[in-house]
Design a protein around this motif. Sequence first.
Motif, short mmCIF file in Angstrom:
data_model
loop_
_atom_site.label_atom_id
_atom_site.label_comp_id
_atom_site.label_asym_id
_atom_site.label_seq_id
_atom_site.Cartn_x
_atom_site.Cartn_y
_atom_site.Cartn_z
N CYS A 289 93.96 -43.29 54.80
CA CYS A 289 93.28 -44.60 54.79
C CYS A 289 94.04 -45.55 53.88
CB CYS A 289 91.84 -44.44 54.32
SG CYS A 289 91.01 -46.04 54.17
N CYS B 121 91.23 -46.48 50.79
CA CYS B 121 90.74 -45.53 49.79
C CYS B 121 91.63 -44.30 49.63
CB CYS B 121 89.31 -45.10 50.12
SG CYS B 121 89.21 -43.96 51.50
N CYS C 116 85.70 -46.47 54.78
CA CYS C 116 86.14 -47.87 54.93
C CYS C 116 86.08 -48.38 56.36
CB CYS C 116 87.57 -48.01 54.39
SG CYS C 116 87.79 -47.23 52.77
ZN LIG Z 1 88.99 -45.26 53.38
#
Ligand SMILES: [Zn+2]
Length: 287
Positions: free
Chosen positions: A38, A41, A20
């Motif tokens: 993250c 995700c 990402c």
């Molecule tokens: Zn991510």
Amino acid sequence: MTELASWTAQDTEDVVCCLCRVPGTLVHDVAPFGVVRCPQCELVFISPRLRPEALQRLYDDVGYFEGGVYGSAVSSAAADADDGAPSAEGGWSPAMLLQRTWTAGRLALIDRERGGAAAGGRLLEVGAGYGLFLAAAREAGWTTSGVELSRTGAQHAQDTLGLDVFCGQLEDAPLASGFDVVCAWDTAEHVPDPLSFWRTVRSLVADDGVVLFSTPYVSSLPARLLGTRWWTLKPTEHIWHFTPRTHALVLARAGLALTRVIRSPLAPANAGRLDSLVGVARPIPGA
Ligand SMILES: [Zn+2]
């Protein structure tokens, strides 16, 4: 083994999620490192983490492999591997028995995943260590190639076992594509960028080939129960922590479908490992 305490903030750098491209949110402060997740995700990774130069120093440390799950048995196993005979001082130690069980279980898994086809063809191992698995694969009939970041490990594999092993990162290895099998045992958690790593693997494996890997997983019971005391957290070396879901996300972005996950510590390919899994992935047609 280099102690955690000897690293300072100057040895570290901040990184973003490989999928990402955003910074993670702090989960555990293990200064000078951070375990982060993250926000998009949920991939868990280490940031700050060791800079590449510091990481190379760590892997070149001759004691590196002896501090891992294999214990000191690996060095005696490595010394014995040319004749395959167990040594009196540790050939049949629990660590050595595990190593042999994994190797046999993983070679059998490769055969099963190929529909029982006889061993033979081109097999690449990324993160070949001292070359023990690769030597067994060669013995089983495979034409083998290896990649290993540690100069100590790569040198042993080349000079003592006579294996074809490139010392460095996978992305820099001069390899012809079209491998029937690519293996990455306990490697994806170490690489600088797993997306780039799996994309390179995808470019090297044949369209009808198979990819097999093992990795610790952060959704395992030990990881969830023990937090920062999880023995596999190791923030200097293990810089990405997957779950089956996040690993499938990274693989898919790289053009690989995760087709099997083996979590049982009773399966020979994953014997005795409560916090690790073995995964099988295949190229996604057209990806
Ligand atoms: Zn991510």
